[in-house]
Design a protein around this motif. Structure first.
Motif, PDB file in Angstrom:
ATOM      1  N   GLN A   1      56.694  26.399   2.779  1.00  0.00           N
ATOM      2  CA  GLN A   1      55.120  25.844   2.626  1.00  0.00           C
ATOM      3  C   GLN A   1      54.556  26.749   1.551  1.00  0.00           C
ATOM      4  OE1 GLN A   1      53.388  26.355   6.602  1.00  0.00           O
ATOM      5  NE2 GLN A   1      54.793  24.708   7.526  1.00  0.00           N
TER       6      GLN A   1
ATOM      7  N   LYS B   1      49.064  32.313   6.242  1.00  0.00           N
ATOM      8  CA  LYS B   1      49.920  31.488   7.109  1.00  0.00           C
ATOM      9  C   LYS B   1      50.395  32.092   8.258  1.00  0.00           C
ATOM     10  CE  LYS B   1      52.004  28.594   3.458  1.00  0.00           C
ATOM     11  NZ  LYS B   1      50.923  27.687   3.222  1.00  0.00           N
TER      12      LYS B   1
ATOM     13  N   LEU C   1      58.045  29.239   7.123  1.00  0.00           N
ATOM     14  CA  LEU C   1      56.647  29.842   6.504  1.00  0.00           C
ATOM     15  C   LEU C   1      57.034  29.399   4.813  1.00  0.00           C
ATOM     16  CD1 LEU C   1      54.388  31.719   7.112  1.00  0.00           C
ATOM     17  CD2 LEU C   1      55.653  33.581   6.400  1.00  0.00           C
TER      18      LEU C   1
END
Length: 125
Positions: free
Chosen positions: A49, A104, A46
């Motif tokens: 990104q 996300k 996570l």
């Protein structure tokens, strides 16, 4: 130029579909180790990104606790993450990072196989 320093920040959230068991209290238990490993992988994926991705080093899940109050149907996750901070760089944008993590995780609802309490995410605070 001064070298980058390793800075830490915390990430905390509640998983609503992982019942808290005594195994999660014991860092030596197979369940603790397996759950920590999965959690570290999911958090690393996570945050790699995110905007701190290039400077991101990794997260280490430090603790599992039972949910709000004494709710054992849910598990709180505490993690400490590290990144390289250039001396000239601005401090960690925890609000920006919070919003990126929110985006996300589908509005703080999903992380891999886990369901999250949408009001439970804290980034460095």
């Amino acid at each position: 130029t001064t070298p980058a320093s390793l800075e830490r920040f915390t990430v905390n959230f509640t998983i609503t579909n992982l019942p808290y068991t005594s195994d999660l209290e014991n860092p030596d238990s197979a369940k603790f180790r397996a759950t920590r490993s999965v959690m570290n992988t999911l958090l690393d994926r996570l945050l790699k990104q995110s905007s701190i991705g290039p400077a991101f080093h990794g997260c280490e899940t430090t603790d599992f606790r039972y949910g709000p109050g004494s709710d054992r149907d849910q598990t709180r996750v505490d993690a400490v993450c590290t990144y390289s901070k250039e001396a000239s760089a601005a401090p960690l944008d925890r609000v920006g990072l919070y919003h990126q993590v929110s985006n996300k995780t589908r509005g703080i609802t999903t992380l891999g196989p886990y369901s999250l309490d949408k009001d439970s995410l804290y980034v460095n605070g």
